[in-house]
Design a protein around this motif. Structure first.
Motif, PDB file in Angstrom:
ATOM      1  N   ASP A  72      -2.439   2.561  -4.272  1.00 34.64           N
ATOM      2  CA  ASP A  72      -3.653   2.554  -3.485  1.00 34.64           C
ATOM      3  C   ASP A  72      -4.440   1.286  -3.756  1.00 34.64           C
ATOM      4  O   ASP A  72      -4.720   0.947  -4.904  1.00 34.64           O
ATOM      5  CB  ASP A  72      -4.478   3.791  -3.863  1.00 34.64           C
ATOM      6  N   SER A 107       0.834  -1.207   0.000  1.00 32.68           N
ATOM      7  CA  SER A 107       0.000   0.000   0.000  1.00 32.68           C
ATOM      8  C   SER A 107       0.868   1.256   0.000  1.00 32.68           C
ATOM      9  O   SER A 107       0.372   2.337  -0.288  1.00 32.68           O
ATOM     10  CB  SER A 107      -0.939   0.006   1.193  1.00 32.68           C
ATOM     11  N   HIS A 130      -7.540   4.519   3.291  1.00 29.98           N
ATOM     12  CA  HIS A 130      -6.859   4.441   2.007  1.00 29.98           C
ATOM     13  C   HIS A 130      -5.670   3.506   2.053  1.00 29.98           C
ATOM     14  O   HIS A 130      -5.609   2.528   1.339  1.00 29.98           O
ATOM     15  CB  HIS A 130      -6.418   5.836   1.568  1.00 29.98           C
ATOM     16  N   SER A 131      -4.721   3.848   2.933  1.00 30.31           N
ATOM     17  CA  SER A 131      -3.463   3.112   2.853  1.00 30.31           C
ATOM     18  C   SER A 131      -3.507   1.824   3.666  1.00 30.31           C
ATOM     19  O   SER A 131      -2.680   0.953   3.460  1.00 30.31           O
ATOM     20  CB  SER A 131      -2.325   3.995   3.341  1.00 30.31           C
ATOM     21  N   LYS A 140     -13.933   1.068   2.674  1.00 30.49           N
ATOM     22  CA  LYS A 140     -12.699   1.056   1.904  1.00 30.49           C
ATOM     23  C   LYS A 140     -13.053   0.894   0.443  1.00 30.49           C
ATOM     24  O   LYS A 140     -13.961   0.151   0.102  1.00 30.49           O
ATOM     25  CB  LYS A 140     -11.838  -0.121   2.361  1.00 30.49           C
ATOM     26  N   GLN A 141     -12.313   1.600  -0.388  1.00 30.74           N
ATOM     27  CA  GLN A 141     -12.606   1.481  -1.814  1.00 30.74           C
ATOM     28  C   GLN A 141     -12.199   0.106  -2.311  1.00 30.74           C
ATOM     29  O   GLN A 141     -11.116  -0.394  -2.008  1.00 30.74           O
ATOM     30  CB  GLN A 141     -11.854   2.543  -2.593  1.00 30.74           C
ATOM     31  N   SER A 142     -13.056  -0.505  -3.065  1.00 35.54           N
ATOM     32  CA  SER A 142     -12.751  -1.805  -3.655  1.00 35.54           C
ATOM     33  C   SER A 142     -13.705  -1.988  -4.814  1.00 35.54           C
ATOM     34  O   SER A 142     -14.912  -2.047  -4.634  1.00 35.54           O
ATOM     35  CB  SER A 142     -12.948  -2.898  -2.612  1.00 35.54           C
ATOM     36  N   TYR A 182      -5.362  -1.715   5.332  1.00 36.51           N
ATOM     37  CA  TYR A 182      -6.155  -2.806   4.800  1.00 36.51           C
ATOM     38  C   TYR A 182      -7.221  -3.205   5.810  1.00 36.51           C
ATOM     39  O   TYR A 182      -6.979  -3.181   7.020  1.00 36.51           O
ATOM     40  CB  TYR A 182      -5.238  -4.002   4.523  1.00 36.51           C
ATOM     41  N   SER A 204      -7.925  -2.461  -6.974  1.00 40.24           N
ATOM     42  CA  SER A 204      -8.525  -3.669  -6.419  1.00 40.24           C
ATOM     43  C   SER A 204      -9.054  -4.591  -7.498  1.00 40.24           C
ATOM     44  O   SER A 204      -9.152  -5.791  -7.301  1.00 40.24           O
ATOM     45  CB  SER A 204      -9.633  -3.307  -5.440  1.00 40.24           C
ATOM     46  N   GLY A 230      -7.522   0.518  -3.245  1.00 38.19           N
ATOM     47  CA  GLY A 230      -8.839   0.693  -3.850  1.00 38.19           C
ATOM     48  C   GLY A 230      -8.767   0.876  -5.349  1.00 38.19           C
ATOM     49  O   GLY A 230      -9.503   0.252  -6.102  1.00 38.19           O
TER      50      GLY A 230
END
Lengths: 407, 728
Positions: free
Chosen positions: A345, A341, B282-283, B170-172, B285, A350, A347
């Motif tokens: 990023d 990370s 963001h950074s 969290k963005q995914s 998990y 992903s 996200g």
């Protein structure tokens, strides 16, 4: 005792979770912990040194296992073991010398001369003094005419215990522990003072109007550069930013705050800039016995660029960074892969990370360290002065005893 | 400790409440998923103790909480609580210097809601939770820092009493094909105020809206000038809660699920006005292991070191660290690898494991003490501890639990889950997605909400001992020398099986979905004019909005209504014609359609009028047709239109074969008599029908004689004509 154990447990826990970073901080914590281990260790009458060594070794093994990549921990443990062995030896030889003097027998022990030569000092102090004199008188000091003796540190405490020189068993017991703790204190001082010791030499290496390149951030490098600045040298510093952690940015900030002319460049611009550079100065994470250096990632690239353009590649390292081990496969085994990370990023990417999809998936590798082979290093500057890479093994023999190399 | 707190005077406690909450960071860890997704494995061992990359899940969660500065954790145990408590007692967590771990046991709780209600009751007795707390489940893997977030939550709470919860997202990105996140959960739609980060809307696709549309309340937009709607967020199931959350659960005894009930409830309820906020990381998990697919994904993330420092080569919770080599291969120092074994990238090999000659291992995790024979292929699989795999087996994308034996030559197809101590027989092929356990599938399986705990220890032991007796007779499900039952997939879930399995989504499924999407696309395209010419607005709207078939149905209904009213109110034929013409224009219909529709409504009227016998029905029909033949005649001027009428009639007869069927010929004849239909039309219809299926010919046959007669008549006529011509 239980509080020592809990202290050890806490430190182990911190090391494991990578809560402590930086070799100097780790080394300092380790040596302070070992000091309290020693001071709490109950010593039997017979064979006290062995008991101390066992205790230190036991704790040391735990610490090293907790974070095998942080070599400073192992170094410091070995240093402490070495101090114990040296003190033990000096006490026995002192006792022997006393007996010898009484019996007037001519038993030619090699260490006799040492015991007689410095009757007033404990062995560690002797060794430290000896190491300080290792540093050759620089041109600067010769010209300025400073008396050489000023650089040899004599602590008043070491002088104080000079009277306690009896062959009495019980006082010997106390004396060994006392001397060891004295030696460990010396070590603590040495570790915390290494920046100044190294920085003192800055003036001899950095000259007027030079351009210095450094990579990443290191407190030693910062102090070194600032020391030269304080001596009214004017020079420029290029800082390679040290991706992906960008610690070079922090260094640049500090340098500017101290009034140095600073330029930040990307790591990949190092080769383009190297032809304008007079010297590369790097802080090391560890120095191996063969003279190889483990430093922040990107250092090897800078070293190769420096070699190509015949720019001196100078490594600053406190003596606690000297590791008595020879590196085997250091790129992998002495490295630490951190979280991806830091690079990108999660996200955003992903959808590429899905292994399930079968088709190509993204893997991210984020190594922390780089290994620079000894032939790329021009000079090591330690707290005892400047050395050639090929001289490292000799320094190591001074600091560590061979019995402790394998813990 | 609880007693001490009680000892203090009530006033003093409230005074110091804030100070105390500042001192202690607390967390509630739900050591039960309250779901059955990990069955049959969870019948024998609680989910939080299942190993992920050779370390039990709960260790990841506890190590993270400890690292993040949490000082006290309440582990809420439900299913298999004894196993969890035993494990914690043996582990280093009970004696950890920085983290106090307390276990709470309750067998009555069957959902997260029940668990929190139980906590609330306990709390009033011993006052355990003193302030804001972190609510996580025991299957969370994360490395996010919490202290700042908790502080943020507290500051917000101080400003706004109603901000009771902060939810971590969290963005995914989810797959555009399957509408499923990497973790195998359904796509999540959330609406957030971009400035305050307040959560405004929360919706899991599928569960709430199978139709694929998202509904946002208009009032949302009124109260919040800008709203951020996103579907690339993943809910981490990490919540910072204020004590109010517990009391809310207490008040609403029907709240079960944390998201489906609680969050939705809070969002909908505007009387209390409680607010939920989000925090995007963001950074760092964070992910929750919710199903077998997320088990796979999170394992891969751990191996790829996204969860650093909770990775296999670091000893973070008393686990024995493995050594990381090139290509991301983690190997225990005492693992024995054959020289000819090929261990590929991103693999993990545990302590005391032996790997034989010619084995191929790729992307897999192998636990401790396993023994793997020669020429075995293991790909994308999770082999737990003490598994024996004999020569020549093939294992792809499977989960193999502790103590399993796989005999020589057996094959596990993708998605297989073998529960504890199962034995797969020699050369047996375990079909894809099957779940195998030594325990029989419970027959009365109600729903998702069913609890995973049986009074575990005793029940399982009994079942197991009983099983040994039956083993010889009933074990043939996995080959002659195998042992275990293949669980049947419950109906409905069968299609979904591939979605939540460890195996990657198979190519053909993906192709199928892509195909389906492409089909949709082409449908759309066919509606849109292909050439550059522009249609009129009205036209394009019409075609866009309505399907042609729908149009006709509406039109028919309208016509029916018109005709019915005309008959009832006895309106003049001209007016009715006018009305139907109007309809025809507005629906863009042909006059043949009008003819069909009019005739249909007339016949329907006839059928609907009460009647006792077929003859009576015929009379009704006859009277209506006679009365309204002019209306019909208006639209049946051409042969085509007449044929349309006959077809429509045939259709109606087919729909109600008992009533109208027998009358087909008679009414046809009547229409002919009344000059509604011409003989040409009837004959052409007959010709068209001649080539049709037997089933379609029923009515053609019925009126065979009539047609015959028509034909003869026409021939006669022709002859007559000829005669006449001749005469002329």
């Amino acid at each position: 005792m239980p509080d020592v154990q809990s202290m050890v447990a806490e430190f182990v826990n911190k090391l494991r979770k990578r809560k402590i970073e930086g070799s100097q901080a780790t080394a300092k914590c380790t040596v302070e912990l070992l000091r309290s281990v020693i001071s709490h260790q109950r010593v039997p009458h017979a064979n006290q040194a062995a008991a101390l060594i066992d205790a230190v070794k036991a704790v040391g093994q735990q610490l090293v296992a907790a974070n095998p990549v942080e070599l400073a921990v192992g170094n410091v443990v070995r240093r402490v073991l070495h101090i114990i062995r040296e003190e033990d030896l000096s006490l026995t030889t002192a006792a022997m010398a006393g007996l010898d003097l009484l019996d007037a027998s001519d038993d030619d022990d090699i260490d006799n001369c040492k015991g007689i030569g410095y009757p007033a000092m404990s062995a560690a102090v002797v060794a430290a003094a000896a190491r300080s004199t290792l540093r050759p008188p620089s041109l600067q000091t010769l010209l300025e005419g400073t008396p050489e003796s000023a650089t040899v540190p004599y602590t008043s405490s070491s002088g104080a215990d000079s009277e306690s020189k009896t062959a009495d068993k019980s006082s010997l017991t106390r004396k060994l522990k006392h001397d060891v703790i004295e030696g460990v204190n010396q070590l603590i001082q040495e570790i915390s003072g290494c920046h100044e010791q190294i920085a003192e030499q800055a003036i001899e290496h950095i000259h007027q109007n030079e351009v210095i390149l450094t990579l990443g951030s290191s407190r030693t490098v910062l102090e070194f550069l600032c020391a030269a600045k304080e001596k009214k040298r004017s020079f420029r510093v290029f800082v390679a930013e040290g991706a992906p952690r960008y610690q070079g940015h922090l260094l640049a900030k500090e340098l500017v705050a101290r009034g140095l002319q600073t330029t930040v460049i990307t790591d990949s611009a190092v080769f383009a800039m190297i032809s304008r550079v007079n010297m590369v100065i790097i802080g090391a994470h560890a120095v191996m016995a063969n003279g190889g250096v483990i430093g922040p990632v990107g250092v090897n690239m800078a070293a190769l660029a420096a070699k190509k353009h015949a720019v001196p590649f100078v490594v600053l390292a406190g003596s606690h960074k000297l590791c008595p081990l020879y590196p085997h496969n250091p790129e992998v085994l002495l490295n630490e892969l951190r979280s991806p990370s830091e690079l990108l990023d999660f996200g955003e990417f992903s959808d590429c990370l899905d292994f399930g999809a079968g088709s190509g998936s993204l893997q991210v590798v984020n190594p922390t360290f780089d290994y620079v082979p000894p032939n790329l290093v021009s000079l090591f500057i330690t707290d005892t002065g400047g050395h050639n890479p090929s001289y490292m093994y000799r320094l190591i023999a001074d600091y560590y005893s061979a019995d402790d190399l394998v813990m | 400790m609880g007693a001490q707190k009680k000892g203090g005077g009530g006033a003093r406690v409230s005074e110091d409440a804030e100070e105390q909450s500042r001192q202690r960071l607390q967390a509630i860890l739900l050591a039960d998923s309250f779901a059955t997704k990990f069955r049959p494995v969870t019948l024998e061992r609680p989910k939080v103790l299942l190993p992920i990359v050779n370390v039990p899940m709960i260790d990841y969660t506890l190590a993270w909480l400890e690292y993040a500065g949490i000082e006290e954790v309440f582990v809420f145990c439900c299913a298999h609580s004894t196993q969890i408590i035993e494990y914690l007692e043996k582990s280093e967590w009970y004696s950890h210097p920085n983290l106090v771990v307390r276990t709470i046991e309750s067998h009555k709780s069957i959902s997260a809601g029940d668990a929190l209600r139980y906590m609330y009751e306990q709390q009033t007795e011993t006052s355990q939770i003193q302030g804001d707390f972190v609510l996580v489940s025991g299957d969370t893997v994360s490395n996010m820092p919490l202290a700042d977030l908790i502080q943020e939550h507290r500051d917000r709470k101080k400003k706004d009493e109603k901000a009771i919860m902060t939810m971590v997202i969290k963005q995914s990105k989810s797959s555009s094909l399957t509408h499923q996140s990497r973790l195998g959960t359904d796509q999540l739609f959330i609406a957030v105020d971009p400035l305050t980060k307040q959560l405004l809307h929360y919706e899991e696709d599928k569960i709430d809206h199978p139709s694929g549309s998202v509904c946002l309340d208009k009032s949302l937009l009124e109260s919040n000038p800008s709203v951020l709607v996103c579907n690339d967020m993943q809910d981490c199931y990490i919540d910072i809660c204020s004590p109010e959350v517990l009391s809310l659960f207490e008040d609403n005894f029907d709240y079960q699920h944390l998201r489906r009930h609680f969050v939705k409830g809070v969002l909908v309820d505007d009387i209390m006005g409680y607010k939920i906020f989000t925090h995007e990381i963001h950074s760092s998990y964070a992910a929750r292991i919710d199903n077998f697919r997320s088990y796979d994904t999170v394992s891969k993330d751990i191996i790829q070191r996204w969860t650093y420092p909770y990775v296999p080569d670091i000893n973070f919770s008393g686990n024995r660290p493995l050594r990381l080599g090139r290509q991301g291969i983690y190997r225990a120092c005492d693992a024995v690898l054959s020289r000819s074994a090929d261990v590929g990238a991103s693999s993990v090999i545990g302590y005391g494991t032996k790997i034989g000659d010619g084995d191929k291992i790729l992307n897999s995790v192998i636990g401790n003490g396993c023994c793997i024979g020669s020429n075995v292929v293991i790909e994308g699989s999770y082999i737990w501890n003490n598994v024996t795999i004999e020569d020549g087996c093939e294992i792809r994308n499977a989960i193999v639990c502790d103590g399993v034996k796989i005999r020589a030559g057996a094959v596990l197809q993708p998605g297989v889950v073998l529960s504890f101590n199962v034995v797969v027989g020699r050369d047996f092929v375990v079909p894809a997605y099957s779940k195998v356990s030594l325990l029989q599938q419970p027959t009365t399986e109600d729903s998702d909400d069913e609890l995973e705990y049986a009074d575990s220890s005793s029940a399982t032991a009994d079942q197991l001992s009983g099983l040994n007796l039956q083993m010889e007779s009933k074990a043939s499900e996995l080959g002659p020398d195998g042992a275990g039952y293949i669980w049947e997939v419950c109906e409905g879930a069968h299609d979904e099986e591939w979605k939540h399995s460890v195996a990657p989504i198979p190519e053909d499924k993906l192709a199928e979905i892509t195909q389906a999407i492409d089909d949709d696309d082409t449908d759309d395209e066919s509606v849109v004019p292909t050439s550059g010419e522009l249609k009129s607005d009205a036209d394009s709207i019409n075609t866009d909005m309505n399907d042609p078939n729908d149009d006709y149905d509406y039109f028919e209904k309208e016509v029916e209504g018109t005709v019915l009213r005309a008959v009832e109110e006895n309106i003049k034929v001209d007016l009715v014609t006018l009305e139907i013409n109007g309809l025809r224009l507005s629906y863009n219909m042909e006059s043949a359609d009008c003819a069909g529709a009019t005739f249909y409504s007339m016949m329907k009227l006839a059928v609907d009028t009460p009647h006792n016998s077929a003859s009576e029905l015929y009379k009704n029909a006859a009277s209506i047709i006679t009365k309204w033949k002019e209306l019909l005649g208006f639209y049946v001027k051409k042969i085509d239109e007449q044929i349309e009428v006959i077809m429509k009639f045939e259709e109606m007869c087919q729909e109600s074969p008992k009533e109208l069927g027998p009358l087909f010929t008679q009414i046809l004849h009547l229409l002919y008599d009344k000059d509604v239909l011409q003989e040409d039309a009837i004959l052409r219809w007959a010709e068209e029908k001649a080539g049709a299926d037997e089933a379609d010919k029923v009515y053609l046959k019925q009126c065979d004689t009539f047609i015959q007669w028509l034909k003869e008549a026409s021939e006669e006529e022709d002859e007559d004509d000829e005669d006449e011509e001749e005469d002329d």
